[in-house]
Scaffold this motif. Structure first.
Motif, PDB file in Angstrom:
ATOM      1  N   SER B 325       0.789  -1.363   0.090  1.00  0.00           N
ATOM      2  CA  SER B 325      -0.015  -0.069  -0.046  1.00  0.00           C
ATOM      3  C   SER B 325       0.812   1.130   0.129  1.00  0.00           C
ATOM      4  CB  SER B 325      -0.857  -0.129   1.123  1.00  0.00           C
ATOM      5  OG  SER B 325       0.148   0.037   2.493  1.00  0.00           O
ATOM      6  N   GLY B 326       0.257   2.275  -0.128  1.00  0.00           N
ATOM      7  CA  GLY B 326       1.044   3.639  -0.137  1.00  0.00           C
ATOM      8  C   GLY B 326       2.076   3.792  -1.168  1.00  0.00           C
ATOM      9  N   CYS B 327       3.169   4.173  -0.603  1.00  0.00           N
ATOM     10  CA  CYS B 327       4.373   4.276  -1.557  1.00  0.00           C
ATOM     11  C   CYS B 327       4.745   2.582  -1.761  1.00  0.00           C
ATOM     12  CB  CYS B 327       5.719   4.795  -0.799  1.00  0.00           C
ATOM     13  SG  CYS B 327       7.211   4.507  -1.883  1.00  0.00           S
ATOM     14  N   LEU B 345       2.329   8.316   6.334  1.00  0.00           N
ATOM     15  CA  LEU B 345       1.998   8.505   5.048  1.00  0.00           C
ATOM     16  C   LEU B 345       2.518   7.785   3.992  1.00  0.00           C
ATOM     17  CD1 LEU B 345       1.072  11.114   3.402  1.00  0.00           C
ATOM     18  CD2 LEU B 345       3.301  12.067   3.398  1.00  0.00           C
ATOM     19  N   CYS B 346       3.730   7.218   3.946  1.00  0.00           N
ATOM     20  CA  CYS B 346       4.264   6.346   3.116  1.00  0.00           C
ATOM     21  C   CYS B 346       3.718   5.173   3.044  1.00  0.00           C
ATOM     22  CB  CYS B 346       5.717   6.138   3.495  1.00  0.00           C
ATOM     23  SG  CYS B 346       6.881   7.548   3.142  1.00  0.00           S
ATOM     24  N   THR B 348       0.386   4.769   3.770  1.00  0.00           N
ATOM     25  CA  THR B 348      -1.209   4.883   3.267  1.00  0.00           C
ATOM     26  C   THR B 348      -1.291   5.499   1.666  1.00  0.00           C
ATOM     27  OG1 THR B 348      -1.169   6.673   4.440  1.00  0.00           O
ATOM     28  CG2 THR B 348      -2.055   4.823   5.680  1.00  0.00           C
ATOM     29  N   LYS B 349      -0.388   6.504   1.490  1.00  0.00           N
ATOM     30  CA  LYS B 349      -0.626   7.345   0.405  1.00  0.00           C
ATOM     31  C   LYS B 349       0.284   7.154  -0.690  1.00  0.00           C
ATOM     32  CE  LYS B 349      -2.529  11.900  -0.504  1.00  0.00           C
ATOM     33  NZ  LYS B 349      -2.373  13.123  -0.356  1.00  0.00           N
ATOM     34  N   GLU B 350       0.136   6.952  -1.926  1.00  0.00           N
ATOM     35  CA  GLU B 350       0.927   6.738  -3.045  1.00  0.00           C
ATOM     36  C   GLU B 350       1.567   8.088  -3.577  1.00  0.00           C
ATOM     37  OE1 GLU B 350       0.085   4.507  -6.637  1.00  0.00           O
ATOM     38  OE2 GLU B 350       1.982   3.942  -6.391  1.00  0.00           O
ATOM     39  N   PRO B 351       2.862   8.383  -3.108  1.00  0.00           N
ATOM     40  CA  PRO B 351       3.588   9.582  -3.606  1.00  0.00           C
ATOM     41  C   PRO B 351       3.340  10.081  -5.230  1.00  0.00           C
ATOM     42  CG  PRO B 351       5.304   8.051  -3.427  1.00  0.00           C
ATOM     43  CD  PRO B 351       4.044   7.295  -2.953  1.00  0.00           C
ATOM     44  N   TRP B 365       7.776  10.714  -0.894  1.00  0.00           N
ATOM     45  CA  TRP B 365       7.262  11.858  -0.159  1.00  0.00           C
ATOM     46  C   TRP B 365       8.497  12.760   0.544  1.00  0.00           C
ATOM     47  CZ3 TRP B 365       2.835  13.344  -0.958  1.00  0.00           C
ATOM     48  CH2 TRP B 365       1.502  12.335  -1.173  1.00  0.00           C
ATOM     49  N   LYS B 370       3.414  17.409   1.555  1.00  0.00           N
ATOM     50  CA  LYS B 370       2.653  16.250   2.274  1.00  0.00           C
ATOM     51  C   LYS B 370       1.003  16.850   2.185  1.00  0.00           C
ATOM     52  CE  LYS B 370       6.814  15.515   3.400  1.00  0.00           C
ATOM     53  NZ  LYS B 370       7.841  16.394   2.567  1.00  0.00           N
TER      54      LYS B 370
END
Ligand SMILES: Nc1ncnc2c1ncn2[C@@H]1O[C@H](COP(=O)(O)OP(=O)(O)OP(=O)(O)O)[C@@H](O)[C@H]1O
Ligand SMILES: Nc1ncnc2c1ncn2[C@@H]1O[C@H](COP(=O)(O)OP(=O)(O)O)[C@@H](O)[C@H]1O
Ligand code: SF4
Ligand code: SF4
Ligand SMILES: [Mg+2]
Ligand SMILES: [Mg+2]
Lengths: 320, 370
Positions: B325-327, B345-346, B348-351, B365, B370
């Motif tokens: 997931s994420g990155c 953040l890394c 959960t969320k794709e940069p 990230w 952010k």
């Protein structure tokens, strides 16, 4: 430094094929001290693997050691009976990681069983004891010891290669031969395997003979290098001398062909032409058809081996 | 100031534009799995890749085994189904009449068309204009055919030249082009009678015999000894200049990419993580993954034998079936050790792939807002 572990003298290994005699290793000599590592470099077909097979006496038919001697820990192992060699030298004295080795793991046995078997056969351990050793070895090569229960197909290419290295180390031999141990692996995995070999060298003082067509890889490990061309060693010496002050035109060509990560982008050089046919090698210096410096003499007479500086040998008429 | 998220551009000198390409291969489920209602799983071989290639450029796609380089290349030639995205192509003059077909989708005012809007039966000319040099020079030549027959086949398929004399002439020229001279000596040989380097010249010759304008070269030298790679590469570069070709050069070797390409895109698990000027990406990598890749390349310096430097990367490449997931690099990223505040953040969320310097893009990230 210390006493020599291995002395190879005028070794000749030939394949007696229907088309003629392939002189794959032709009058090769070198020496290795305990704990020292040697790199053997050269193009495909120059005889690197055949040299390695000779050292562990597994030259495939129709090949045979045709001359010379291999003195390992003081005795000529070419003179031992097959039985003696298998009992006393192969695996415990000299082991080998074969080219493409990760494919030699048996798919129907767990890696633990395969490592354990070595201890059962060579040391008379029980299966239990063998598996304990297998766990220790996997740990040593950076694999979770619980993986003894894994089958080869459950492991990545890099992990399989580590298992094969673990098997080569199993009986703590003083000499391990690694023939292109990272070909077909990704750079990251390759670097990890090279780190592993460096650690073995530093911590266990294992001597390693590393075989590769890639001089960059050899620089990562070898204290000495031998450059092979057409079945012969054309340059040989301490790594620092050979890399920083290459003398043979072939070695210079090899080093010039490597793209670098930093610095100015100079045109890469290459060695034109193709490697010699080892049934009918060119007369004189075998490199002469591809050599930019070839002289008349090179076409007729084989160059002698010259010590150009202490511990640095070159077979080339430019220096004789 | 907003950040600049990468978007490929269509300009008059762009040869190819790959936009948000996704290629998912379904994994076969057993009958039982289907009955039990197990969800269908996919290998996400390419998972949102965008880049553009300028005319006359050498564009390198780099990354480790399985990251999706070949699949990206094959998608351009429509050799596999794509799941999403588009591939815009500026055709050479030769195939303009196909372009005029009504169903062909235009993607820009400069004449770019969507390769996937062309009906199968009209795609053949594109297989002439775009050529692929395959990864394995040993497997890619039929061992039972002579070099002549191997080079004749593409001429046959594309109905080029009818008489034997004409063909012999074209083939002789093609062999001369790749310096297999005299051609008469090579034409009648079988692949096993050639060295690795010579075989690779035949492979190049076969790709160029149809006079393409875009060549996708998939690891064209990685199976060859280091000592002959440079010669083949030099040949490829000479031909490119002389014939006005554009190259997509697929390689896992960043040192090599630095020498021969203008720009590099580094892929990891189906995505581009860094892209920019070839020298800059290799000499001063930004993305933690690119840093590890560069660090891993051996160099011919014997002092290195004394140094054991742990690589700045952990673990192994995860399966493209279960992309993290994420990155997608986060399970292997050591930058997170220094920046624990980014961990959440890394994960959960794709940069996004953002511009960090002119023409230099990084998906991480550490560099993005952010
Ligand atoms: N036809 C297919 N069906 C299923 N999976 C596939 C197929 N083709 C490729 N894949 C998978 O897609 C991923 C990307 O493969 P691809 O061949 O594009 O990698 P690559 O970057 O070219 O690797 P390499 O450097 O090893 O050539 C891999 O996990 C591969 O196993
Ligand atoms: N089993 C064999 N039978 C006949 N010739 C062989 C055999 N194995 C190797 N050779 C020949 O011996 C030479 C050296 O091969 P090899 O030692 O495998 O080279 P390298 O490992 O340097 O690529 C080559 O000419 C090769 O064709
Ligand atoms: S002996 Fe002659 S042909 Fe051989 S490497 Fe030296 S100069 Fe070249
Ligand atoms: S986004 Fe986070 S996990 Fe991914 S590379 Fe950057 S720092 Fe590492
Ligand atoms: Mg070999
Ligand atoms: Mg590939």
């Amino acid at each position: 430094m210390s006493e020599p572990l291995l002395q190879v003298r005028n070794l000749k290994t030939y394949f007696y094929t229907l088309k003629g005699v392939v002189k794959a290793v032709d009058d090769v000599s070198f020496e290795l001290n305990r704990g020292e590592s040697l790199g053997i470099a050269g193009e495909s077909g120059c005889g690197k693997s055949t040299l390695a097979f000779s050292l562990i006496r597994l030259v495939p038919p129709p090949g045979k050691i045709a001359g010379g001697s291999i003195i390992f820990q003081g005795r000529d192992i070419t003179k031992l009976s097959e039985e003696e060699f298998r009992r006393e030298v192969r695996w415990q004295g000299i082991s080998m990681v074969f080219q493409g080795a990760m494919n030699v793991l048996n798919p129907v046995y767990t890696v633990g069983d395969q490592i354990a078997e070595l201890f059962m056969v060579h040391k008379g351990y029980t299966k239990q004891e063998g598996l304990k050793e297998a766990e220790r070895l996997l740990q040593m090569v950076g694999i979770d010891p619980r993986r003894v229960k894994s089958y080869p197909f459950e492991l990545s290419g890099g992990m399989k290669q580590r298992v094969v290295i673990a098997m080569a180390l199993a009986l703590s031999p003083p000499l391990v031969i690694a023939d292109e141990p990272t070909t077909a692996l990704d750079v990251v995995v390759q670097a990890q395997i090279m780190n592993l070999l460096k650690k073995l060298k530093q911590e266990l003082k294992t001597s390693i003979i590393l075989i590769s067509h890639d001089l960059s890889l050899i620089a990562e490990l070898a204290d000495k290098v031998a450059i092979m061309y057409g079945g012969k060693i054309v340059e040989y010496g301490q790594s620092d001398l050979v890399y920083n002050n290459p003398q043979h035109p072939y070695t210079k060509g090899l080093l010039g062909s490597i793209p670098r990560l930093r610095g100015e982008i100079k045109d890469l050089t290459w060695i034109p032409g193709t490697p010699p046919d080892l049934i009918n090698p060119p007369p004189g210096c075998r490199f002469h058809p591809r050599c930019p410096y070839a002289m008349d003499k090179c076409k007729k007479e084989e160059p002698p081996i010259i010590e150009v500086e202490k511990g640095h040998y070159v077979a080339c008429w430019l220096y004789a | 100031m907003g950040e600049n998220i990468y978007k490929p551009v269509y300009s008059k000198d762009t040869k190819l534009v790959v936009s948000d390409l996704k290629v998912y291969f379904p994994i076969r489920r057993s009958f039982i799995d289907v009955l039990r209602g197990k969800p269908r799983l996919y290998v996400k071989a390419v998972d949102g890749v965008s880049f553009d290639v300028k005319e006359g450029e050498v564009f390198a796609l780099a990354g480790e085994s399985g990251c999706g380089k070949t699949t990206t290349g094959k998608s351009i030639l429509r050799l596999n189904e794509i799941t999403e995205g588009s591939i815009g192509y500026l055709p050479s003059k030769k195939i303009e009449n196909v372009v005029k077909l009504p169903m062909v989708k235009k993607l820009s005012e400069h004449g770019h068309i969507d390769l996937y809007s062309i009906p199968d039966k009209y795609f053949k000319p594109f297989r002439q204009d775009i050529q692929m040099i395959w990864q394995d020079p040993f497997g890619s030549l039929n061992p039972r055919r002579t070099i002549f027959e191997i080079l004749e086949e593409p001429l046959d398929i594309h109905g080029i030249s009818s008489t034997k004399e004409e063909r012999t002439e074209i083939i002789a020229k093609a062999l001369e082009e790749v310096k297999l001279t005299p051609p008469e000596e090579f034409m009648w040989r079988y692949p096993h009678m050639l060295s690795g380097g010579q075989r690779q010249r035949v492979v190049i010759s076969r790709a160029l015999i149809l006079k393409p304008s875009l060549v996708i070269a998939d690891e064209p030298v990685s199976m060859l000894d280091v000592s002959i790679r440079a010669e083949i590469l030099q040949l490829m570069m000479d031909l490119k200049k002389r014939l006005g070709l554009t190259y997509i050069f697929i390689t896992h070797d960043l040192a090599l990419a630095r020498y021969i390409s203008n720009r590099i895109a580094v892929m990891y698990l189906g995505k581009i993580v860094e892209m920019g000027d070839a020298r800059k990406v290799v000499e001063d990598p930004y993305h933690p993954y690119t840093k590890a890749l560069v660090e891993a390349i051996p160099e011919p310096d014997p002092q290195r034998r004394f140094i054991i430097k742990e690589l700045p990367i952990k673990g192994e490449v995860p399966s493209p079936i279960n992309v993290p997931s994420g990155c997608r690099f986060h399970p292997r990223c050591i930058a997170l050790d220094k920046h624990p505040e980014l961990a959440e953040l890394c994960k959960t969320k794709e940069p996004p792939l953002i511009e960090v310097a002119p023409g230099r893009y990084v998906a991480c990230w550490l560099y993005a807002k952010k």
